[in-house]
Scaffold this motif. Structure first.
Motif, PDB file in Angstrom:
ATOM      1  N   GLU A  81       0.696  -1.186  -0.036  1.00 27.91           N
ATOM      2  CA  GLU A  81      -0.187  -0.132   0.084  1.00 27.91           C
ATOM      3  C   GLU A  81       0.875   1.130   0.032  1.00 27.91           C
ATOM      4  OE1 GLU A  81      -3.231   0.037   2.958  1.00 27.91           O
ATOM      5  OE2 GLU A  81      -3.907  -1.828   2.195  1.00 27.91           O
ATOM      6  N   PHE A  82       2.039   1.129   0.539  1.00 30.39           N
ATOM      7  CA  PHE A  82       2.727   2.402   0.723  1.00 30.39           C
ATOM      8  C   PHE A  82       4.202   2.602   0.081  1.00 30.39           C
ATOM      9  CE2 PHE A  82       0.015   1.817   4.345  1.00 30.39           C
ATOM     10  CZ  PHE A  82      -0.982   2.696   4.374  1.00 30.39           C
ATOM     11  N   THR A  83       4.218   1.542  -0.776  1.00 29.70           N
ATOM     12  CA  THR A  83       5.876   1.775  -1.196  1.00 29.70           C
ATOM     13  C   THR A  83       5.585   1.291  -2.782  1.00 29.70           C
ATOM     14  OG1 THR A  83       6.706  -0.466  -1.350  1.00 29.70           O
ATOM     15  CG2 THR A  83       6.885   0.752   0.594  1.00 29.70           C
TER      16      THR A  83
ATOM     17  N   LYS B 252       6.493  -1.838  16.121  1.00 30.65           N
ATOM     18  CA  LYS B 252       5.066  -1.602  16.289  1.00 30.65           C
ATOM     19  C   LYS B 252       4.719  -0.809  17.288  1.00 30.65           C
ATOM     20  CE  LYS B 252       4.447  -6.610  15.398  1.00 30.65           C
ATOM     21  NZ  LYS B 252       4.352  -7.974  16.175  1.00 30.65           N
ATOM     22  N   ASP B 253       3.478  -0.156  17.133  1.00 30.24           N
ATOM     23  CA  ASP B 253       3.098   0.594  18.250  1.00 30.24           C
ATOM     24  C   ASP B 253       2.405  -0.094  19.427  1.00 30.24           C
ATOM     25  OD1 ASP B 253       0.430  -0.051  17.819  1.00 30.24           O
ATOM     26  OD2 ASP B 253       0.061   1.935  16.653  1.00 30.24           O
TER      27      ASP B 253
ATOM     28  N   LEU C 123       1.795  -2.302  12.820  1.00 28.89           N
ATOM     29  CA  LEU C 123       3.073  -2.297  12.261  1.00 28.89           C
ATOM     30  C   LEU C 123       3.575  -0.724  11.827  1.00 28.89           C
ATOM     31  CD1 LEU C 123       5.547  -4.560  11.584  1.00 28.89           C
ATOM     32  CD2 LEU C 123       4.620  -4.076   9.217  1.00 28.89           C
ATOM     33  N   LEU C 124       4.648  -0.134  12.442  1.00 28.96           N
ATOM     34  CA  LEU C 124       4.902   1.112  11.884  1.00 28.96           C
ATOM     35  C   LEU C 124       6.436   0.991  10.868  1.00 28.96           C
ATOM     36  CD1 LEU C 124       4.883   3.077  15.162  1.00 28.96           C
ATOM     37  CD2 LEU C 124       3.057   2.250  13.354  1.00 28.96           C
ATOM     38  N   GLY C 125       7.162  -0.032  11.000  1.00 29.01           N
ATOM     39  CA  GLY C 125       7.954  -0.290  10.095  1.00 29.01           C
ATOM     40  C   GLY C 125       8.870  -1.680  10.221  1.00 29.01           C
ATOM     41  N   VAL C 126       9.489  -1.998   9.052  1.00 30.30           N
ATOM     42  CA  VAL C 126      10.256  -3.241   8.890  1.00 30.30           C
ATOM     43  C   VAL C 126      11.397  -3.251   8.391  1.00 30.30           C
ATOM     44  CG1 VAL C 126       8.942  -3.542   6.840  1.00 30.30           C
ATOM     45  CG2 VAL C 126       9.658  -5.572   8.240  1.00 30.30           C
TER      46      VAL C 126
ATOM     47  N   PRO D 271       3.918   5.389   5.788  1.00 32.34           N
ATOM     48  CA  PRO D 271       4.075   6.914   5.690  1.00 32.34           C
ATOM     49  C   PRO D 271       3.504   7.853   6.825  1.00 32.34           C
ATOM     50  CG  PRO D 271       3.141   5.936   3.838  1.00 32.34           C
ATOM     51  CD  PRO D 271       3.208   4.982   4.958  1.00 32.34           C
ATOM     52  N   ALA D 272       2.688   7.496   7.579  1.00 26.41           N
ATOM     53  CA  ALA D 272       2.122   8.440   8.662  1.00 26.41           C
ATOM     54  C   ALA D 272       3.078   8.463   9.856  1.00 26.41           C
ATOM     55  CB  ALA D 272       0.850   7.874   9.194  1.00 26.41           C
ATOM     56  N   HIS D 273       4.166   7.811   9.675  1.00 27.91           N
ATOM     57  CA  HIS D 273       5.228   7.668  10.874  1.00 27.91           C
ATOM     58  C   HIS D 273       6.814   7.935  10.153  1.00 27.91           C
ATOM     59  CE1 HIS D 273       2.420   6.678  13.879  1.00 27.91           C
ATOM     60  NE2 HIS D 273       1.871   6.004  13.057  1.00 27.91           N
ATOM     61  N   ARG D 274       6.721   8.577   9.299  1.00 25.10           N
ATOM     62  CA  ARG D 274       8.254   8.887   8.686  1.00 25.10           C
ATOM     63  C   ARG D 274       8.632  10.160   9.383  1.00 25.10           C
ATOM     64  NH1 ARG D 274       6.787   6.944   2.497  1.00 25.10           N
ATOM     65  NH2 ARG D 274       6.553   4.781   3.154  1.00 25.10           N
TER      66      ARG D 274
END
Ligand code: COA
Length: 147
Positions: free
Chosen positions: A19-21, A45-46, A51-54, A73-76
């Motif tokens: 969805e985001f890349t 994870k929050d 999941l916020l990043g991997v 994207p919302a947490h870059r």
């Protein structure tokens, strides 16, 4: 919070990728990555388990490769990629790697800025690595401590 990725993280990782890349990695690639030998996949994870990043790394002899890092994207620009990569570099040092290598598409300025910020330097260019006209920069970070 940064933890080791587990099988149940796969669905969220694939959603983040698709969805985001530019979705360079398929669901199958990620599934294989989670069970690969000499590999480390870390997730951020929050508190609700979202999941916020991997980020994922491989290691062979004295070289560790940073294979993929993706942040929601919302947490870059919250330092998530920086922390994921720092944790991966700690692992790389522990397993005996002396340097970390990566390839990045030369137009991906956020990623290049991130890697430069972490101390990576451009080692080489691979022409058409990502397809016609899409070159990769090979970047390197030595892990050896100064003596
Ligand atoms: C590249 C990416 C992983 C960065 O993740 P991030 O969590 O936002 O990065 P961080 O917050 O840890 O940034 C650390 C430093 O990198 C640099 N940086 C990161 N994104 C940047 C941007 N968009 N522009 C300029 N510098 C940037 C900055 O120096 C930043 O420090 P600062 O915020 O204190 O100035 C993220 O943009 C992403 O997921 N992109 C899509 C997937 C991708 O291209 N991955 C890389 C190839 S596998």
């Amino acid at each position: 919070m940064i933890t080791l990725a587990v099988g149940s993280d796969l669905a969220q990782i694939v959603t983040l990728e698709e969805e985001f890349t530019d979705a360079r990695w398929s669901a199958r690639t990620w599934a294989e990555e989670l069970v690969a030998d000499r590999a480390l996949t870390l997730v951020n994870k929050d508190r609700w388990g979202r999941l916020l990043g991997v980020a994922t790394f491989h290691w062979l002899e004295d070289v560790a490769d940073l294979n993929r890092v993706v942040v929601h994207p919302a947490h870059r620009r919250e330092g998530i990629a920086r922390r994921l990569i720092a944790a991966g570099m700690e692992w790389a040092e522990q397993v005996g790697a002396r340097r970390v290598l990566l390839e990045v598409e030369e137009r991906n300025s956020p990623a290049i800025r991130l890697y430069e910020d972490l101390g990576f330097m451009v080692l080489a260019r691979r022409r058409n690595y990502y397809g016609s006209g899409l070159d990769a920069l090979v970047m390197e970070l030595p892990l050896e401590s100064e003596s």
